[in-house]
Design a protein around this motif. Structure first.
Motif, PDB file in Angstrom:
ATOM      1  N   VAL A 151       0.864  -1.181   0.000  1.00 33.30           N
ATOM      2  CA  VAL A 151       0.000   0.000   0.000  1.00 33.30           C
ATOM      3  C   VAL A 151       0.894   1.221   0.000  1.00 33.30           C
ATOM      4  CG1 VAL A 151      -1.773   1.298   1.232  1.00 33.30           C
ATOM      5  CG2 VAL A 151      -1.850  -1.200   1.213  1.00 33.30           C
ATOM      6  N   ARG A 152       0.681   2.114  -0.979  1.00 35.83           N
ATOM      7  CA  ARG A 152       1.504   3.314  -1.104  1.00 35.83           C
ATOM      8  C   ARG A 152       0.596   4.489  -0.774  1.00 35.83           C
ATOM      9  NH1 ARG A 152       1.462   0.884  -6.455  1.00 35.83           N
ATOM     10  NH2 ARG A 152       2.857  -0.869  -6.434  1.00 35.83           N
ATOM     11  N   LEU A 153       0.902   5.181   0.310  1.00 33.96           N
ATOM     12  CA  LEU A 153       0.085   6.293   0.775  1.00 33.96           C
ATOM     13  C   LEU A 153       0.810   7.601   0.523  1.00 33.96           C
ATOM     14  CD1 LEU A 153      -0.969   4.730   4.188  1.00 33.96           C
ATOM     15  CD2 LEU A 153      -2.404   4.906   2.149  1.00 33.96           C
ATOM     16  N   ALA A 154       0.059   8.636   0.187  1.00 38.26           N
ATOM     17  CA  ALA A 154       0.624   9.960  -0.054  1.00 38.26           C
ATOM     18  C   ALA A 154      -0.139  10.973   0.779  1.00 38.26           C
ATOM     19  CB  ALA A 154       0.531  10.310  -1.536  1.00 38.26           C
ATOM     20  N   ALA A 155       0.595  11.874   1.419  1.00 38.32           N
ATOM     21  CA  ALA A 155      -0.003  12.959   2.198  1.00 38.32           C
ATOM     22  C   ALA A 155       0.564  14.276   1.697  1.00 38.32           C
ATOM     23  CB  ALA A 155       0.288  12.788   3.687  1.00 38.32           C
ATOM     24  N   ALA A 156      -0.314  15.263   1.495  1.00 35.74           N
ATOM     25  CA  ALA A 156       0.129  16.554   0.971  1.00 35.74           C
ATOM     26  C   ALA A 156      -0.811  17.645   1.447  1.00 35.74           C
ATOM     27  CB  ALA A 156       0.174  16.538  -0.554  1.00 35.74           C
ATOM     28  N   LEU A 157      -0.304  18.876   1.434  1.00 34.64           N
ATOM     29  CA  LEU A 157      -1.156  20.021   1.714  1.00 34.64           C
ATOM     30  C   LEU A 157      -2.141  20.183   0.561  1.00 34.64           C
ATOM     31  CD1 LEU A 157       1.548  22.555   2.959  1.00 34.64           C
ATOM     32  CD2 LEU A 157       0.036  21.119   4.350  1.00 34.64           C
ATOM     33  N   PRO A 158      -3.405  20.509   0.839  1.00 34.72           N
ATOM     34  CA  PRO A 158      -4.389  20.620  -0.236  1.00 34.72           C
ATOM     35  C   PRO A 158      -4.105  21.816  -1.130  1.00 34.72           C
ATOM     36  CG  PRO A 158      -5.339  21.342   1.839  1.00 34.72           C
ATOM     37  CD  PRO A 158      -3.992  20.776   2.163  1.00 34.72           C
ATOM     38  N   ASP A 159      -4.318  21.620  -2.406  1.00 26.99           N
ATOM     39  CA  ASP A 159      -4.083  22.703  -3.360  1.00 26.99           C
ATOM     40  C   ASP A 159      -5.251  23.675  -3.409  1.00 26.99           C
ATOM     41  OD1 ASP A 159      -2.284  23.673  -5.605  1.00 26.99           O
ATOM     42  OD2 ASP A 159      -4.161  23.423  -6.710  1.00 26.99           O
ATOM     43  N   ASN A 160      -6.463  23.176  -3.054  1.00 30.01           N
ATOM     44  CA  ASN A 160      -7.654  24.005  -3.162  1.00 30.01           C
ATOM     45  C   ASN A 160      -8.073  24.658  -1.849  1.00 30.01           C
ATOM     46  OD1 ASN A 160      -8.633  21.821  -1.728  1.00 30.01           O
ATOM     47  ND2 ASN A 160      -9.844  21.002  -3.422  1.00 30.01           N
ATOM     48  N   GLY A 161      -7.293  24.448  -0.774  1.00 30.17           N
ATOM     49  CA  GLY A 161      -7.602  25.085   0.500  1.00 30.17           C
ATOM     50  C   GLY A 161      -8.606  24.347   1.351  1.00 30.17           C
ATOM     51  N   ASN A 162      -9.191  23.236   0.863  1.00 29.67           N
ATOM     52  CA  ASN A 162     -10.138  22.458   1.656  1.00 29.67           C
ATOM     53  C   ASN A 162      -9.380  21.537   2.606  1.00 29.67           C
ATOM     54  OD1 ASN A 162     -12.466  23.505   0.432  1.00 29.67           O
ATOM     55  ND2 ASN A 162     -12.309  22.060  -1.267  1.00 29.67           N
ATOM     56  N   GLY A 163      -9.600  21.677   3.920  1.00 26.44           N
ATOM     57  CA  GLY A 163      -8.933  20.835   4.895  1.00 26.44           C
ATOM     58  C   GLY A 163      -7.487  21.234   5.101  1.00 26.44           C
ATOM     59  N   ASP A 164      -6.775  20.423   5.890  1.00 23.62           N
ATOM     60  CA  ASP A 164      -5.370  20.678   6.195  1.00 23.62           C
ATOM     61  C   ASP A 164      -4.423  19.697   5.515  1.00 23.62           C
ATOM     62  OD1 ASP A 164      -5.618  22.909   8.136  1.00 23.62           O
ATOM     63  OD2 ASP A 164      -6.762  21.432   9.285  1.00 23.62           O
ATOM     64  N   LEU A 165      -4.932  18.519   5.188  1.00 21.36           N
ATOM     65  CA  LEU A 165      -4.133  17.513   4.483  1.00 21.36           C
ATOM     66  C   LEU A 165      -5.024  16.749   3.519  1.00 21.36           C
ATOM     67  CD1 LEU A 165      -1.798  15.665   7.055  1.00 21.36           C
ATOM     68  CD2 LEU A 165      -1.096  17.144   5.174  1.00 21.36           C
ATOM     69  N   VAL A 166      -4.431  16.286   2.459  1.00 18.30           N
ATOM     70  CA  VAL A 166      -5.065  15.318   1.571  1.00 18.30           C
ATOM     71  C   VAL A 166      -4.321  14.000   1.754  1.00 18.30           C
ATOM     72  CG1 VAL A 166      -5.590  14.667  -0.809  1.00 18.30           C
ATOM     73  CG2 VAL A 166      -5.750  17.062  -0.102  1.00 18.30           C
ATOM     74  N   LEU A 167      -5.047  12.928   1.994  1.00 18.24           N
ATOM     75  CA  LEU A 167      -4.461  11.594   2.157  1.00 18.24           C
ATOM     76  C   LEU A 167      -5.054  10.694   1.075  1.00 18.24           C
ATOM     77  CD1 LEU A 167      -2.642   9.731   3.908  1.00 18.24           C
ATOM     78  CD2 LEU A 167      -4.690   9.203   5.254  1.00 18.24           C
TER      79      LEU A 167
ATOM     80  N   ILE B  14      -8.629  15.751   5.192  1.00 15.75           N
ATOM     81  CA  ILE B  14      -8.632  15.669   6.650  1.00 15.75           C
ATOM     82  C   ILE B  14      -8.250  17.013   7.259  1.00 15.75           C
ATOM     83  CG2 ILE B  14      -8.233  13.187   6.732  1.00 15.75           C
ATOM     84  CD1 ILE B  14      -5.338  13.632   7.151  1.00 15.75           C
ATOM     85  N   ALA B  15      -8.771  17.260   8.451  1.00 20.89           N
ATOM     86  CA  ALA B  15      -8.579  18.537   9.129  1.00 20.89           C
ATOM     87  C   ALA B  15      -7.880  18.320  10.468  1.00 20.89           C
ATOM     88  CB  ALA B  15      -9.927  19.223   9.356  1.00 20.89           C
ATOM     89  N   ARG B  16      -6.952  19.201  10.795  1.00 23.44           N
ATOM     90  CA  ARG B  16      -6.249  19.152  12.079  1.00 23.44           C
ATOM     91  C   ARG B  16      -7.150  19.722  13.156  1.00 23.44           C
ATOM     92  NH1 ARG B  16      -0.451  18.889  12.759  1.00 23.44           N
ATOM     93  NH2 ARG B  16      -0.175  17.889  14.788  1.00 23.44           N
ATOM     94  N   LYS B  17      -7.165  19.103  14.320  1.00 22.21           N
ATOM     95  CA  LYS B  17      -7.948  19.569  15.455  1.00 22.21           C
ATOM     96  C   LYS B  17      -7.016  20.217  16.476  1.00 22.21           C
ATOM     97  CE  LYS B  17     -11.717  18.128  13.654  1.00 22.21           C
ATOM     98  NZ  LYS B  17     -12.733  19.066  13.174  1.00 22.21           N
ATOM     99  N   TRP B  18      -7.604  21.073  17.324  1.00 23.93           N
ATOM    100  CA  TRP B  18      -6.812  21.865  18.266  1.00 23.93           C
ATOM    101  C   TRP B  18      -7.432  21.780  19.648  1.00 23.93           C
ATOM    102  CZ3 TRP B  18      -2.596  24.322  15.956  1.00 23.93           C
ATOM    103  CH2 TRP B  18      -2.599  24.289  14.559  1.00 23.93           C
ATOM    104  N   ASP B  19      -6.567  21.814  20.684  1.00 32.36           N
ATOM    105  CA  ASP B  19      -7.086  21.774  22.049  1.00 32.36           C
ATOM    106  C   ASP B  19      -7.388  23.189  22.542  1.00 32.36           C
ATOM    107  OD1 ASP B  19      -4.653  22.924  22.778  1.00 32.36           O
ATOM    108  OD2 ASP B  19      -3.790  21.047  23.508  1.00 32.36           O
ATOM    109  N   ASP B  20      -7.820  23.304  23.812  1.00 31.86           N
ATOM    110  CA  ASP B  20      -8.237  24.593  24.355  1.00 31.86           C
ATOM    111  C   ASP B  20      -7.087  25.583  24.508  1.00 31.86           C
ATOM    112  OD1 ASP B  20     -10.807  23.655  24.489  1.00 31.86           O
ATOM    113  OD2 ASP B  20     -10.650  23.008  26.582  1.00 31.86           O
ATOM    114  N   SER B  21      -5.865  25.081  24.496  1.00 32.74           N
ATOM    115  CA  SER B  21      -4.711  25.978  24.626  1.00 32.74           C
ATOM    116  C   SER B  21      -4.141  26.374  23.263  1.00 32.74           C
ATOM    117  CB  SER B  21      -3.620  25.317  25.476  1.00 32.74           C
ATOM    118  OG  SER B  21      -3.150  24.132  24.849  1.00 32.74           O
ATOM    119  N   GLY B  22      -4.822  25.942  22.190  1.00 38.46           N
ATOM    120  CA  GLY B  22      -4.374  26.301  20.851  1.00 38.46           C
ATOM    121  C   GLY B  22      -3.297  25.410  20.289  1.00 38.46           C
ATOM    122  N   GLU B  23      -3.077  24.235  20.890  1.00 41.36           N
ATOM    123  CA  GLU B  23      -2.080  23.289  20.402  1.00 41.36           C
ATOM    124  C   GLU B  23      -2.761  22.233  19.534  1.00 41.36           C
ATOM    125  OE1 GLU B  23       1.108  23.458  20.698  1.00 41.36           O
ATOM    126  OE2 GLU B  23       1.218  25.117  22.118  1.00 41.36           O
TER     127      GLU B  23
END
Length: 372
Positions: free
Chosen positions: A246-262, A277-286
């Protein structure tokens, strides 16, 4: 040893017992099958069913008994994604909405310091809603903290074989075995060595890898082009892609939708994803972990495609989509891939699709919609 059991000392495989075969030719054939791993076609299924594990560790995404690769540029969050995969699989929690089988996992981290490694693990634990870590199911090996000066590739192989893990993540391939990146013959030989471990214990190996520093420009972004074409941007020799399962690729989206394309490709079964896919953040902004991005019709950013999507039935066939969209086969295929990537639709069979509930219910993500 089952997947739900904690790490223990591995039990050696029993030696095959004697056989009573009267026909000398049949006896010679038995010797060859045991010595060289040959099987009659009618008996091949029996052998497959006796393997330690034959199912997926992550449903439809990561099979057991396999050698796999995840390719992406430095700094986009591959390590965090690998840690989420490790912890979700060890806990039996869904990974990006995909069911997992609770497994024994070893993550060998060459890239991050123990402090950074532990921080990522803690953030992923919070993201997955775990009060504590799964008992005895996850081993984290921060190689930078190893006191031994003799830590070679063969030593790492020996150690992970002793654990008989279901999943081994090596971050990164370049640090684990730099020679694999240089020559096809070395890469092929090393992958063969890893396959010995995967065949014996049903292990899935994931090699985390980088793209070339100066990738070819003017190629299609990951979400639009052919995934295998994009994967040729990976650093080093082509055998790393050609010889893995299985060959997986991860990249920043070219169209601005989400934070990563997998996105990925099975060597024998075809394409996986793509997933936004979208990155989630905690209450302290991490940053914590990743979820599938919430899908909306507006994400199509194309009035003609929006109208075609709304005109589709809840379940539909490729032919119906082509008639409603009014385009030829290749354009319709790209349209359907876009729907799947954005989480607006799912493929449920050959040429069969259905709209996800998220498309009609604001606030639902693709994974929560699938559990309604």
């Amino acid at each position: 040893m089952t997947s739900s059991q904690p790490f223990t000392r591995p039990i050696p495989s029993p030696e095959p017992g004697p056989t009573s075969v009267e026909d000398p030719g049949a006896e010679l054939f038995e010797q060859y099958t045991k010595g060289y791993g040959m099987y009659l076609a009618g008996e091949y299924g029996q052998f497959i069913r006796k393997l330690p594990h034959t199912a997926f560790l992550v449903d439809g995404f990561l099979p057991a008994s396999s050698v796999n690769i995840l390719v992406g540029d430095s700094g986009i969050g591959k390590s965090a994604l690998a840690y989420q995969l490790a912890l979700a699989t060890a806990a039996g929690k869904p990974f990006l909405g995909m069911p997992t089988r609770k497994s024994k996992v070893v993550i060998v981290d060459y890239e991050n310091s123990p402090v950074d490694s532990h921080w990522m693990l803690e953030q992923q634990r919070k993201h997955l809603g775990l009060v504590k870590y799964p008992a005895g199911s996850l081993i984290v090996w921060p190689v930078q903290n190893c006191p031994s000066p003799d830590l070679t590739t063969s030593v790492v192989e020996k150690v992970v074989r002793q654990f008989a893990a279901d999943l081994v993540i090596l971050d990164s391939l370049r640090s684990f075995s730099p020679e694999m990146e240089k020559e096809n013959s070395i890469a092929v030989e090393q992958i063969k060595r890893l396959r010995v471990m995967t065949a014996r214990h049903g292990t899935a190996v994931l090699l985390v890898h980088h793209v070339r520093k100066h990738s070819v420009r003017h190629r299609a972004p990951l979400e639009e082009g052919h995934v295998l074409d994009w994967l040729m941007r990976s650093a080093g020799c082509r055998a790393l892609i050609n010889q893995t399962d299985v060959r997986l690729a991860a990249a920043l989206p070219d169209n601005g939708n989400g934070d990563l394309v997998l996105r990925g490709h099975f060597r024998t079964r075809g394409e996986i994803g793509p997933f936004t896919i979208a990155r989630k953040w905690d209450d302290s902004g991490e940053p914590t972990g990743y979820d599938r991005a919430e899908a909306t019709v507006a994400m199509l950013d194309n009035p003609e495609q929006e109208a075609a999507f709304l005109a589709l039935g809840e379940s539909f066939h490729f032919k119906q989509a082509r008639m409603i969209y009014g385009k030829q086969g290749q354009a319709t295929t790209r349209f359907l891939h876009k729907l799947i990537r954005l989480g607006l639709a799912s493929k449920i069979g050959r040429g069969e699709y259905r709209k996800n509930e998220v498309a009609q219910n604001a606030g639902l993500t693709p994974e929560t919609a699938s559990y309604q």
